[in-house]
Design an enzyme around this catalytic site. Structure first.
Site, PDB file in Angstrom:
ATOM      1  N   GLY A 193       0.799  -1.219   0.000  1.00  0.00           N
ATOM      2  CA  GLY A 193       0.000   0.000   0.000  1.00  0.00           C
ATOM      3  C   GLY A 193       0.833   1.270   0.000  1.00  0.00           C
ATOM      4  O   GLY A 193       2.027   1.255  -0.315  1.00  0.00           O
ATOM      5  N   ILE A 223      -6.850  -2.914  -0.383  1.00  0.00           N
ATOM      6  CA  ILE A 223      -8.194  -3.434  -0.591  1.00  0.00           C
ATOM      7  C   ILE A 223      -9.233  -2.318  -0.503  1.00  0.00           C
ATOM      8  O   ILE A 223     -10.323  -2.410  -1.052  1.00  0.00           O
ATOM      9  CB  ILE A 223      -8.490  -4.553   0.423  1.00  0.00           C
ATOM     10  N   ASP A 224      -8.873  -1.211   0.178  1.00  0.00           N
ATOM     11  CA  ASP A 224      -9.815  -0.102   0.369  1.00  0.00           C
ATOM     12  C   ASP A 224      -9.978   0.775  -0.869  1.00  0.00           C
ATOM     13  O   ASP A 224     -10.844   1.649  -0.895  1.00  0.00           O
ATOM     14  CB  ASP A 224      -9.363   0.789   1.533  1.00  0.00           C
TER      15      ASP A 224
END
Length: 511
Positions: A193, A223-224
């Site tokens: 990330g 994933i966000d």
């Protein structure tokens, strides 16, 4: 493109083109090693690609950051270098020693990216020396490596998680770069990330400082879906699809009970993309709460009144909440805030448990029954295998990273920008996070679908509440705390005697 300039404050490579176009370029190994030889790309002789028309990407091919323009300003604005294979490369296959590392939390598609980097290097470029770094960044100096080849990774895309293991933190840059140099690694592929991508940049800068020929490529993972610039992050589609299953279960439970309420907590620390898209896809959700839209409970336009109204109308309700929603409201309630995790992310209070307790207490006080079912599928979603759409996407990301590294680009991240894959300067994906634009049509579509409150009076309501609390009592009572007893939600009121709040809304003293 006709002239080049450098921004000394951020070391950004800018190239000015025609009609106001600006290329924001990524670093290249020749920036500090200008006399490196080049080699013909072996894809010229690969039977899988010989029939492809114009397979190699031109050096002046760019991808526009913004594609919605006016007739007065066509071509203006920031552009990125288009990803893809180049005719000339800077690494011979038998000289390459590549490594792959995964960092941060789990996400659907990690194994697919690993597989496609290995298979792409092996089959397209003939690279035979590929290592997997175990357990994230700290694995460079505290764990052994494992050799990777197409046979080892053949079916890992059918599994969730990452075969290399992962961890947060542990980015001792000097130790990492020393390990890279000592092991003779000259291509580094890092999947993670925004915090991980900052590490990618730091590793690249230290390598450049040491003057060694190493290409460092970042593959963005969250994933966000909160990474800026790129269209979306891998694993997001899979997460939304799995989140829908949780919503379907909540809806079934809610409509099967008297005054049934299904509450689903989804991922979304700082942004509500998963909650928003899962809500829009489901069409069974009555209210969606996300971090970008602060909500309040009491009063006109508050959550309590909406839940009461919807239960009167339909007899059941489904509520979706992103994990980062309501943090300010809970902080005021508990008079506390969370710390930070190993990646520097704020530790969140559990909004799902808190909402369960608040809703049950509210209806108990009104002497009304609700049957509340709470579903938290967070770790189930993170751990699933990627779906078909994400598998294809992960392949494109992996191949773009390979082509970039072989062509000598370094200190970059890859991703689709307006549906075209590009090499993006790392600062572009780390300088800020992407958030749901609540003035955009997508959020308006959600409000139209759910007919939920817009909570626009949040500031006014909360100011009034604070003034009322300040004027009531000078000494504040200890806040209620939330826990669990036998798997059921409990609330500890000011008298210190815990109460169990059952799914029927009936309250039982436990003291």
């Amino acid at each position: 493109m006709d002239s080049a300039s450098s921004n000394p404050s951020s070391d950004v490579k800018l190239v000015n083109g025609a009609n106001g176009a600006v290329l924001e370029d990524v670093p290249h190994v020749t920036d500090w090693l200008p006399d490196l030889p080049t080699y013909a790309n072996p894809l010229k002789h690969n039977p899988a690609y010989v029939a492809v028309k114009q397979y190699f990407v031109d050096e002046d091919a760019m991808v526009a950051k913004d594609i919605v323009v006016t007739l007065k300003t066509p071509g203006e604005g920031i552009h990125f270098r288009r990803a893809g294979p180049r005719e000339q490369i800077y690494f011979k296959a038998d000289e390459v020693r590549a490594c792959i590392v995964t960092c941060g939390g789990l996400c659907p598609g990690l194994n697919t990216v690993i597989r496609e980097i290995v298979c792409g290097l092996w089959t397209q470029y003939g690279v035979r020396d590929i290592l997997g770094i175990e357990a994230g960044y700290k694995g460079f100096y505290s764990r052994n490596t494992r050799p990777l080849n197409p046979k080892v990774v053949n079916d890992i895309h059918k599994r969730g998680g990452t075969i290399l293991g992962t961890s947060r933190g542990g980015s001792d840059i000097n130790k990492i770069v020393s390990s890279i140099v000592d092991r003779g690694i000259n291509q580094v592929y890092i999947i993670g990330g925004d915090g991980t991508q900052k590490g990618v940049n730091a590793i690249y800068e230290e390598i450049r400082k040491r003057g060694v020929k190493v290409a460092v490529a970042g593959i963005p993972k969250t994933i966000d879906n909160d990474i800026a610039v790129i269209d979306k992050s891998f694993g997001f589609d899979s997460a939304v699809e799995e989140a829908q299953r949780a919503i379907d279960a909540a809806h079934t439970e809610a409509e099967s009970a008297e005054n049934g309420v299904g509450l689903v907590k989804l991922m979304g620390r700082y942004t509500g993309y998963i909650a928003m898209y899962a809500t829009l896809a489901s069409r069974d959700v009555d209210c969606c709460l996300i971090p970008e839209v602060p909500f309040y409970l009491e009063g006109k336009g508050g959550l309590y009144s909406f839940v009461e109204k919807r239960l009167r109308e339909n007899g059941h309700l489904v509520l979706v909440v992103a994990e980062g929603a309501g943090q300010e409201l809970m902080a005021q309630s508990f008079k506390e805030t969370g710390g930070l995790d190993a990646s520097g992310n704020k530790l969140l209070m559990d909004v799902g448990q808190w909402l369960c307790s608040k809703l049950k207490d509210h209806f108990t006080e009104k002497k009304e029954i609700i049957n509340l079912k709470y579903i938290d599928p967070t770790y189930m979603i993170r751990a699933i295998r990627s779906n078909a759409s994400d598998n294809v996407y992960c392949t494109l990301l992996a191949h773009s990273a390979i082509h970039g590294a072989m062509a000598g680009y370094t200190g970059f991240t890859v991703g689709p920008v307006n549906n075209r894959h590009a090499y993006i300067p790392i600062h572009r994906v780390t300088e800020k996070q992407r958030h749901v634009n609540i003035t955009d049509r997508m959020w308006a579509r959600l409000l139209s679908s759910t007919n939920q409150p817009d909570f626009l009076k949040y500031d006014k309501v909360m100011d009034a509440k604070r003034k009322k609390e300040a004027a009531s009592t000078p000494a504040e009572s200890p806040p209620a705390s939330i826990g669990t007893v036998g798997g059921e939600h409990t609330a500890t009121p000011e008298n210190g005697i815990p109460r169990r709040v059952g799914l029927s809304g009936v309250t039982e003293n436990l003291g």
